[in-house]
Enzyme design. Structure first.
Site, PDB file in Angstrom:
ATOM      1  N   GLN A 104       2.439   2.908 -11.322  1.00  0.00           N
ATOM      2  CA  GLN A 104       3.764   2.978 -10.685  1.00  0.00           C
ATOM      3  C   GLN A 104       4.752   2.038 -11.375  1.00  0.00           C
ATOM      4  O   GLN A 104       4.613   0.818 -11.264  1.00  0.00           O
ATOM      5  CB  GLN A 104       3.610   2.569  -9.208  1.00  0.00           C
ATOM      6  CG  GLN A 104       4.873   2.572  -8.399  1.00  0.00           C
ATOM      7  CD  GLN A 104       4.615   2.145  -6.954  1.00  0.00           C
ATOM      8  OE1 GLN A 104       3.682   1.371  -6.701  1.00  0.00           O
ATOM      9  NE2 GLN A 104       5.402   2.642  -6.022  1.00  0.00           N
ATOM     10  N   GLY A 105       5.746   2.590 -12.026  1.00  0.00           N
ATOM     11  CA  GLY A 105       6.738   1.778 -12.742  1.00  0.00           C
ATOM     12  C   GLY A 105       8.024   1.648 -11.954  1.00  0.00           C
ATOM     13  O   GLY A 105       9.032   2.267 -12.314  1.00  0.00           O
ATOM     14  N   TYR A 106       7.989   0.859 -10.886  1.00  0.00           N
ATOM     15  CA  TYR A 106       9.188   0.633 -10.067  1.00  0.00           C
ATOM     16  C   TYR A 106       9.760  -0.769 -10.338  1.00  0.00           C
ATOM     17  O   TYR A 106      10.859  -0.918 -10.807  1.00  0.00           O
ATOM     18  CB  TYR A 106       8.841   0.715  -8.573  1.00  0.00           C
ATOM     19  CG  TYR A 106       8.810   2.096  -7.944  1.00  0.00           C
ATOM     20  CD1 TYR A 106       8.548   3.240  -8.679  1.00  0.00           C
ATOM     21  CD2 TYR A 106       9.038   2.246  -6.576  1.00  0.00           C
ATOM     22  CE1 TYR A 106       8.506   4.488  -8.075  1.00  0.00           C
ATOM     23  CE2 TYR A 106       9.007   3.493  -5.959  1.00  0.00           C
ATOM     24  CZ  TYR A 106       8.736   4.612  -6.710  1.00  0.00           C
ATOM     25  OH  TYR A 106       8.705   5.832  -6.102  1.00  0.00           O
ATOM     26  N   SER A 107       8.981  -1.820  -9.970  1.00  0.00           N
ATOM     27  CA  SER A 107       9.518  -3.192  -9.946  1.00  0.00           C
ATOM     28  C   SER A 107       9.871  -3.695 -11.340  1.00  0.00           C
ATOM     29  O   SER A 107       9.231  -3.340 -12.334  1.00  0.00           O
ATOM     30  CB  SER A 107       8.484  -4.151  -9.358  1.00  0.00           C
ATOM     31  OG  SER A 107       8.081  -3.707  -8.096  1.00  0.00           O
ATOM     32  N   GLU A 118       3.361   5.990   0.209  1.00  0.00           N
ATOM     33  CA  GLU A 118       2.611   4.751  -0.037  1.00  0.00           C
ATOM     34  C   GLU A 118       2.512   3.922   1.244  1.00  0.00           C
ATOM     35  O   GLU A 118       1.449   3.409   1.582  1.00  0.00           O
ATOM     36  CB  GLU A 118       3.305   3.944  -1.154  1.00  0.00           C
ATOM     37  CG  GLU A 118       2.486   2.735  -1.596  1.00  0.00           C
ATOM     38  CD  GLU A 118       3.174   1.891  -2.673  1.00  0.00           C
ATOM     39  OE1 GLU A 118       4.298   2.226  -3.094  1.00  0.00           O
ATOM     40  OE2 GLU A 118       2.563   0.875  -3.077  1.00  0.00           O
ATOM     41  N   SER A 174       8.425  -5.735   1.048  1.00  0.00           N
ATOM     42  CA  SER A 174       7.978  -6.909   1.805  1.00  0.00           C
ATOM     43  C   SER A 174       8.232  -6.709   3.304  1.00  0.00           C
ATOM     44  O   SER A 174       8.978  -5.810   3.713  1.00  0.00           O
ATOM     45  CB  SER A 174       8.729  -8.147   1.311  1.00  0.00           C
ATOM     46  OG  SER A 174      10.088  -8.050   1.695  1.00  0.00           O
TER      47      SER A 174
HETATM   48  C1  LIG Z   1      -0.492  -6.349  -4.617  1.00  0.00           C
HETATM   49  C2  LIG Z   1       0.797  -5.879  -5.200  1.00  0.00           C
HETATM   50  C3  LIG Z   1       0.821  -4.734  -5.954  1.00  0.00           C
HETATM   51  C4  LIG Z   1       2.011  -4.286  -6.504  1.00  0.00           C
HETATM   52  N1  LIG Z   1       1.977  -3.164  -7.294  1.00  0.00           N
HETATM   53  C5  LIG Z   1       3.123  -2.699  -7.837  1.00  0.00           C
HETATM   54  C6  LIG Z   1       3.105  -1.540  -8.664  1.00  0.00           C
HETATM   55  O1  LIG Z   1       2.043  -0.958  -8.929  1.00  0.00           O
HETATM   56  N2  LIG Z   1       4.254  -1.112  -9.185  1.00  0.00           N
HETATM   57  C7  LIG Z   1       5.455  -1.715  -8.926  1.00  0.00           C
HETATM   58  O2  LIG Z   1       6.478  -1.230  -9.405  1.00  0.00           O
HETATM   59  N3  LIG Z   1       5.507  -2.850  -8.170  1.00  0.00           N
HETATM   60  C8  LIG Z   1       4.375  -3.353  -7.610  1.00  0.00           C
HETATM   61  N4  LIG Z   1       4.396  -4.491  -6.849  1.00  0.00           N
HETATM   62  C9  LIG Z   1       5.653  -5.231  -6.712  1.00  0.00           C
HETATM   63  C10 LIG Z   1       6.280  -5.149  -5.327  1.00  0.00           C
HETATM   64  O3  LIG Z   1       6.820  -3.885  -5.065  1.00  0.00           O
HETATM   65  C11 LIG Z   1       7.334  -6.261  -5.250  1.00  0.00           C
HETATM   66  O4  LIG Z   1       6.653  -7.504  -5.388  1.00  0.00           O
HETATM   67  C12 LIG Z   1       8.081  -6.236  -3.949  1.00  0.00           C
HETATM   68  O5  LIG Z   1       8.909  -5.119  -3.867  1.00  0.00           O
HETATM   69  C13 LIG Z   1       8.936  -7.524  -3.751  1.00  0.00           C
HETATM   70  O6  LIG Z   1       9.742  -7.745  -4.845  1.00  0.00           O
HETATM   71  P1  LIG Z   1       9.766  -9.168  -5.598  1.00  0.00           P
HETATM   72  O7  LIG Z   1       8.355  -9.570  -5.863  1.00  0.00           O
HETATM   73  O8  LIG Z   1      10.693  -9.048  -6.752  1.00  0.00           O
HETATM   74  O9  LIG Z   1      10.357 -10.186  -4.527  1.00  0.00           O
HETATM   75  P2  LIG Z   1      11.890 -10.399  -4.152  1.00  0.00           P
HETATM   76  O10 LIG Z   1      12.547  -9.081  -3.970  1.00  0.00           O
HETATM   77  O11 LIG Z   1      12.501 -11.327  -5.136  1.00  0.00           O
HETATM   78  O12 LIG Z   1      11.769 -11.087  -2.736  1.00  0.00           O
HETATM   79  C14 LIG Z   1      11.566 -12.494  -2.578  1.00  0.00           C
HETATM   80  C15 LIG Z   1      11.636 -12.813  -1.090  1.00  0.00           C
HETATM   81  O13 LIG Z   1      12.948 -12.531  -0.579  1.00  0.00           O
HETATM   82  C16 LIG Z   1      12.869 -11.657   0.538  1.00  0.00           C
HETATM   83  N5  LIG Z   1      13.992 -10.714   0.554  1.00  0.00           N
HETATM   84  C17 LIG Z   1      14.459 -10.003  -0.503  1.00  0.00           C
HETATM   85  N6  LIG Z   1      15.471  -9.209  -0.103  1.00  0.00           N
HETATM   86  C18 LIG Z   1      15.631  -9.402   1.223  1.00  0.00           C
HETATM   87  C19 LIG Z   1      16.526  -8.869   2.199  1.00  0.00           C
HETATM   88  N7  LIG Z   1      17.440  -7.936   1.880  1.00  0.00           N
HETATM   89  N8  LIG Z   1      16.397  -9.301   3.483  1.00  0.00           N
HETATM   90  C20 LIG Z   1      15.483 -10.252   3.822  1.00  0.00           C
HETATM   91  N9  LIG Z   1      14.627 -10.803   2.928  1.00  0.00           N
HETATM   92  C21 LIG Z   1      14.690 -10.379   1.649  1.00  0.00           C
HETATM   93  C22 LIG Z   1      11.560 -10.882   0.340  1.00  0.00           C
HETATM   94  O14 LIG Z   1      11.060 -10.383   1.564  1.00  0.00           O
HETATM   95  C23 LIG Z   1      10.659 -11.957  -0.254  1.00  0.00           C
HETATM   96  O15 LIG Z   1      10.123 -12.764   0.765  1.00  0.00           O
HETATM   97  C24 LIG Z   1       3.227  -4.989  -6.288  1.00  0.00           C
HETATM   98  C25 LIG Z   1       3.212  -6.156  -5.528  1.00  0.00           C
HETATM   99  C26 LIG Z   1       2.021  -6.620  -4.997  1.00  0.00           C
HETATM  100  C27 LIG Z   1       2.027  -7.876  -4.191  1.00  0.00           C
END
Ligand SMILES: Cc1cc2nc3c(=O)[nH]c(=O)nc-3n(C[C@H](O)[C@H](O)[C@H](O)COP(=O)(O)OP(=O)(O)OC[C@H]3O[C@@H](n4cnc5c(N)ncnc54)[C@H](O)[C@@H]3O)c2cc1C
Length: 417
Positions: A129-132, A247, A384
């Site tokens: 999955q190429g999202y983040s 998902e 999250s």
């Molecule tokens: C086990 C695991 C597997 C994963 N696998 C994949 C994958 O296969 N492919 C992929 O693309 N991604 C994957 N991810 C990434 C995942 O989708 C992101 O980590 C997630 O979307 C959060 O983004 P971030 O890590 O950049 O945190 P950030 O977005 O930087 O968030 C940091 C903190 O700020 C809070 N926050 C951010 N925005 C808001 C808001 N609007 N309101 C309140 N609080 C907020 C968040 O809740 C968090 O606590 C995976 C993550 C994990 C942990």
């Protein structure tokens, strides 16, 4: 309210039980009772058994290689498999069948379904999955990986991160920015990309556990055919949300089975350690019990929606929020039950981390500590907990929208395309 299943479901359940009895060893205790290496091997072989016996991709139509079963039959299979502790698919099927396949069935073209779905089932195509991206996690709409049309091909440049199992996959579904001047959620396209080309570089990320579960994926003039767009060009946001619904909703109907088995195990641990009459521990065990019951009823609700042909939508966020936050709490309780032993974990480590450890796994301190450490990840991936609360508040309760730093046009970051 009547929570009993219709008669056809009970009849079908007998067939599933007969299949399991005929295909599992007599002394089967659940995949958690195997070593990690044996469990890996077992899952590969088991997937072939499922495919050969009509138990893989059970909800897909037969014309695409699925089994064309009803939603009720699919849930009965998932329940029976969860009870005896065997997987419903192989290592990559969460991505290939659960995410991409179900999304293609919903919004893919006929050509895409005919080409990709059988290859997922044969195991030839392994997806990730190429999202983040470094600058686009919760604010996924801000993604900056660019794709530009060059004749009959899209040319892709940029980076993805946290790509689970990226080092094991040969295909990636990529959200790419194709209209940089548009409002950010409108300028995104969902592309299907072959990773076996010079423009795709995969770098595993080493975690503090020493393992590498995720990767960074870099695209440098990587290419995919013009027709590899799912949905509309610049309309990838809707496709991305369809996939995220799948998902987040995954497992909703059967979550309670695995969490119940885990809580029973914790109860046994508390008894073994003479803590079941500790007033604090008792109270927390009872609280956990009530939460697993809530999960059971959330499961029935998901099942009813599923049987009525409703696709996962914003309400998938409720289940995801509930189980992932619960799992943090219950694994903290386990660590408190272990006391100082949690500082020197011993015994068999866990096989599965983010959700409960596999059925049949030993009640070891190592297994509980592994699951405790990884339970936090459940509150982050697929959006999250804060993001899920935002969805529930705004899209289900109709509360006023929060002020958003992430609205408006896409903002590139220095050094980014
Ligand atoms: C086990 C695991 C597997 C994963 N696998 C994949 C994958 O296969 N492919 C992929 O693309 N991604 C994957 N991810 C990434 C995942 O989708 C992101 O980590 C997630 O979307 C959060 O983004 P971030 O890590 O950049 O945190 P950030 O977005 O930087 O968030 C940091 C903190 O700020 C809070 N926050 C951010 N925005 C808001 C808001 N609007 N309101 C309140 N609080 C907020 C968040 O809740 C968090 O606590 C995976 C993550 C994990 C942990």
């Amino acid at each position: 309210m009547d929570f009993s299943y219709p008669r056809e479901a009970d009849d079908y359940r007998q067939k599933v039980r007969a299949f399991l009895a005929a295909n599992l060893p007599k002394d089967w205790k659940g995949i958690g009772a195997l070593s990690r290496d044996d469990a890996f091997e077992f899952t590969n072989k088991w997937r072939n058994t499922l495919r050969d016996n009509g138990f893989l991709a059970v909800n897909w139509p037969k014309e695409y290689g699925g089994q064309g079963l009803t939603s009720m039959e699919a849930v009965v299979i998932a329940e029976e498999f969860a009870r005896v502790g065997v997987p419903v698919g192989g290592h990559n099927d969460g991505f290939g069948i659960g995410m991409l396949g179900n999304t293609l069935l919903a919004v893919g073209t006929e050509e895409q379904k005919k080409h990709y779905l059988p290859r997922v089932l044969s195991g030839e195509d392994l997806w990730c999955q190429g999202y983040s991206e470094p600058n686009a996690g919760s604010d996924l709409g801000n993604l900056g990986c660019r794709a530009v049309l060059d004749g009959d091909e899209w040319v892709i440049n940029g980076q993805k991160i946290w790509t689970t199992a990226g080092h094991l996959a040969n295909h990636i579904f990529v959200l790419a920015r194709t209209a940089p001047d548009e409002v950010k959620h409108r300028g995104i396209t969902f592309l299907l990309v072959d990773m076996q080309q010079p423009g795709v570089e995969v770098r595993p990320i080493r975690m503090m556990s020493g393992e590498s579960e995720f990767c960074e994926v870099f695209f440098t003039d990587a290419r995919c055919p013009k027709g590899n767009v799912v949905g509309e060009v610049h309309g990838g946001w809707m496709v991305a949300m369809t996939l995220l619904g799948n998902e987040r909703g995954a497992g909703a109907a059967v979550n309670a089975i695995a969490f119940r088995a885990e809580l029973d195990k914790l109860n046994r641990l508390a008894k073994e350690r003479g803590l079941s009459d500790d007033p604090q521990i008792r109270q927390r065990l009872v609280k956990a019990h009530t939460k697993v019951e809530v999960m059971r009823f959330l499961g029935y609700r998901a099942l009813t929606a599923f049987m009525n042909g409703k696709k996962p939508g914003p309400d998938a966020s409720i289940g995801k929020l509930f189980w992932s936050e619960y799992h943090k709490e219950v694994t903290e309780l386990a660590v408190d039950v272990l006391g100082a032993d949690a500082l020197t974990p011993s015994g068999t480590p866990a096989q599965t981390y983010i959700r409960p450890d596999a059925v049949g796994s030993p009640n070891s301190s190592a297994s509980w500590v592994d699951v405790f450490m990884n339970a936090r990840a459940g509150t982050i991936y697929a959006g999250s907990s804060q993001v899920q609360r935002g969805i529930v508040g705004e899209q289900i309760l109709g509360l006023p929208k929060e002020p958003r730093a992430d609205a408006g046009p896409w903002k590139s970051i220095p050094g980014h395309a």
